[in-house]
Scaffold this motif. Structure first.
Motif, mmCIF file in Angstrom:
data_model
loop_
_atom_site.group_PDB
_atom_site.id
_atom_site.type_symbol
_atom_site.label_atom_id
_atom_site.label_comp_id
_atom_site.label_asym_id
_atom_site.label_seq_id
_atom_site.Cartn_x
_atom_site.Cartn_y
_atom_site.Cartn_z
ATOM 1 N N ASP A 120 -9.544 -30.502 -22.888
ATOM 2 C CA ASP A 120 -10.189 -29.274 -22.470
ATOM 3 C C ASP A 120 -9.138 -28.226 -21.851
ATOM 4 O O ASP A 120 -9.469 -27.508 -21.877
ATOM 5 C CB ASP A 120 -10.412 -29.390 -20.785
ATOM 6 N N VAL A 121 -7.990 -28.622 -21.692
ATOM 7 C CA VAL A 121 -6.498 -27.474 -21.830
ATOM 8 C C VAL A 121 -6.349 -27.097 -23.010
ATOM 9 O O VAL A 121 -6.429 -25.613 -23.019
ATOM 10 C CB VAL A 121 -5.744 -27.856 -20.953
ATOM 11 N N ASN A 126 3.016 -41.899 -22.824
ATOM 12 C CA ASN A 126 4.153 -41.473 -21.683
ATOM 13 C C ASN A 126 4.218 -40.976 -20.320
ATOM 14 O O ASN A 126 2.240 -40.456 -19.842
ATOM 15 C CB ASN A 126 4.317 -39.539 -22.029
ATOM 16 N N PRO A 127 4.367 -41.038 -19.363
ATOM 17 C CA PRO A 127 3.889 -40.895 -17.785
ATOM 18 C C PRO A 127 3.248 -39.222 -18.173
ATOM 19 O O PRO A 127 3.562 -38.689 -19.289
ATOM 20 C CB PRO A 127 5.744 -40.920 -17.293
ATOM 21 N N ASN A 128 2.076 -39.254 -16.991
ATOM 22 C CA ASN A 128 1.530 -38.191 -16.965
ATOM 23 C C ASN A 128 0.705 -37.567 -17.846
ATOM 24 O O ASN A 128 -0.352 -36.590 -17.902
ATOM 25 C CB ASN A 128 2.739 -36.834 -16.317
ATOM 26 N N SER A 129 0.343 -38.587 -18.701
ATOM 27 C CA SER A 129 -0.183 -38.306 -20.153
ATOM 28 C C SER A 129 -1.821 -38.680 -19.705
ATOM 29 O O SER A 129 -2.704 -38.310 -20.636
ATOM 30 C CB SER A 129 0.023 -39.051 -21.945
ATOM 31 N N GLY A 130 -1.857 -39.212 -18.973
ATOM 32 C CA GLY A 130 -3.072 -39.127 -18.182
ATOM 33 C C GLY A 130 -3.976 -40.850 -18.528
ATOM 34 O O GLY A 130 -5.096 -40.940 -18.361
ATOM 35 N N LYS A 131 -2.712 -41.237 -18.044
ATOM 36 C CA LYS A 131 -3.351 -43.238 -18.671
ATOM 37 C C LYS A 131 -3.588 -43.674 -17.599
ATOM 38 O O LYS A 131 -4.714 -44.324 -18.225
ATOM 39 C CB LYS A 131 -1.754 -43.948 -19.147
ATOM 40 N N THR A 132 -3.452 -43.870 -16.348
ATOM 41 C CA THR A 132 -4.168 -44.172 -15.511
ATOM 42 C C THR A 132 -5.583 -43.244 -15.357
ATOM 43 O O THR A 132 -6.655 -43.954 -15.128
ATOM 44 C CB THR A 132 -3.568 -43.864 -14.238
ATOM 45 N N THR A 133 -6.147 -42.454 -15.736
ATOM 46 C CA THR A 133 -7.649 -41.901 -15.322
ATOM 47 C C THR A 133 -7.710 -41.833 -16.371
ATOM 48 O O THR A 133 -9.772 -42.498 -16.390
ATOM 49 C CB THR A 133 -7.223 -40.073 -16.058
ATOM 50 N N ASN A 189 -5.163 -37.042 -25.657
ATOM 51 C CA ASN A 189 -5.881 -35.963 -24.082
ATOM 52 C C ASN A 189 -5.942 -34.335 -23.522
ATOM 53 O O ASN A 189 -5.027 -33.879 -24.580
ATOM 54 C CB ASN A 189 -5.018 -36.643 -23.405
ATOM 55 N N MET A 190 -6.433 -34.097 -22.834
ATOM 56 C CA MET A 190 -6.305 -33.329 -22.246
ATOM 57 C C MET A 190 -6.585 -31.708 -23.004
ATOM 58 O O MET A 190 -6.356 -30.717 -23.142
ATOM 59 C CB MET A 190 -4.443 -32.325 -22.212
ATOM 60 N N LEU A 197 -9.947 -36.740 -18.000
ATOM 61 C CA LEU A 197 -10.739 -36.329 -16.702
ATOM 62 C C LEU A 197 -12.017 -36.154 -16.741
ATOM 63 O O LEU A 197 -13.033 -36.524 -15.971
ATOM 64 C CB LEU A 197 -9.871 -34.927 -16.495
#
Ligand code: BGO
Length: 266
Positions: free
Chosen positions: A117-118, A10-17, A114-115, A145
């Motif tokens: 840590d959060v 999805n957009p904003n899932s951290g794909k670019t990172t 992903n995420m 990240l």
């Protein structure tokens, strides 16, 4: 021939990172053929023979946005050796909607949650082993990240790509729907056995682009109409509802939030 890995999410899932962390400066940027959507590819760090293609961020494999069409055309026509599906662990249910569709393509898939840590900071718990069982593919916890878990995710997806065993969705929809999909699958020719479920679902949904691609037999429309009358709903909604039923059972079994734990204890 290099190993081809598609990075989907999805957009904003951290794909670019994640893409940047996996490929570093080994990237080539261009456009997808015929459209102005950016295409990024890169070699996996330390693996000259593994190319990762960053697909556009999408919520579904339907034919309604340019990004969805670009992503699914790549998956259908370029046959990557494996998919690395990144999902946002803080938004599990919504992100897994795409996952249910990716798993129907028959391409070996690894899920990277992903995420984390959060998720951990929020004191939420994801039962990764059970999630893997219910989806029928390996699941790895990562933080793109912070660089945590990404080597393991990369190792798993390369292994699966080399092994080349197609994934098969373990979940079945309601019996009535499964029977119709089987009937449609029997009419599909010219695609690999493991891809048939994806195409049968798309034909059931009256996806025009897939209809053109498969030169579909007219009886499929009769089967779809008959099912819509019997189930008193349109075919796309029937499939969407089936996906949501599946997803809520996954969330029930695999995702324990702090507030849910408190409820169970009190
Ligand atoms: C901003 N953990 C955390 N905590 N954040 C992450 C992780 C992770 O594991 N992975 C990615 N992010 P993209 P798409 C931002 O840009 O890779 C963050 O669309 C901000 N920017 O840093 O772009 C990542 O390619 C200002 O956050 O996703 C980024 O899939 C304030 O998730 C966002 C806060 O990642 C999306 C965050 C100006």
């Amino acid at each position: 021939m290099p190993i081809k890995i598609a990075l989907a999410g999805n957009p904003n899932s951290g794909k670019t990172t994640l893409f940047n962390a996996l490929t570093g400066s080994n990237q080539f940027v261009g456009n997808w053929p015929g459209v102005t959507v950016e295409k990024k590819e890169g070699k996996l760090k330390g693996h000259k023979d593994v190319v990762i293609t960053d697909l556009p961020g999408i919520y579904s494999l339907s034919p309604y946005t340019l990004e969805e069409v670009v992503a699914r055309n790549y998956l259908i026509h370029e046959h990557p050796d494996a998919i690395l599906n990144i999902i946002d662990g803080t938004n599990l249910e919504r992100n897994l909607y795409l996952t249910t569709q990716l798993l129907e393509l028959g391409i070996p898939t690894v899920i990277a949650i992903n995420m984390m840590d959060v998720v951990k900071k929020n004191h939420d718990v994801i039962d990764v082993a059970r999630l893997g069982q219910e989806l029928g593919c390996p699941v790895v916890e990562i933080s793109a990240l912070k660089g945590i878990g990404i080597q393991e995710a990369a190792k798993k997806v390369v292994f699966l790509a080399q092994e080349g065993l197609p994934t098969a969705p373990v979940h079945k929809f309601a019996e009535e729907v499964e029977n119709v999909l089987t009937q449609i699958e029997e009419k599909i020719t010219g695609v690999k056995e493991e891809e048939k479920r994806f195409f049968a679902i798309k034909l059931f949904e009256r996806d025009e682009k897939i209809k053109e691609l498969l030169d579909c037999v007219p009886e499929v429309e009769d089967i779809v109409k008959e099912t819509e009358e019997k189930m008193d709903d349109d075919s796309e909604s029937i499939i969407t509802n089936e996906r949501y039923t599946y997803l809520s059972s996954i969330i029930e079994h695999c995702y324990v939030t702090k507030s849910k734990r408190k409820l169970t204890v009190s």
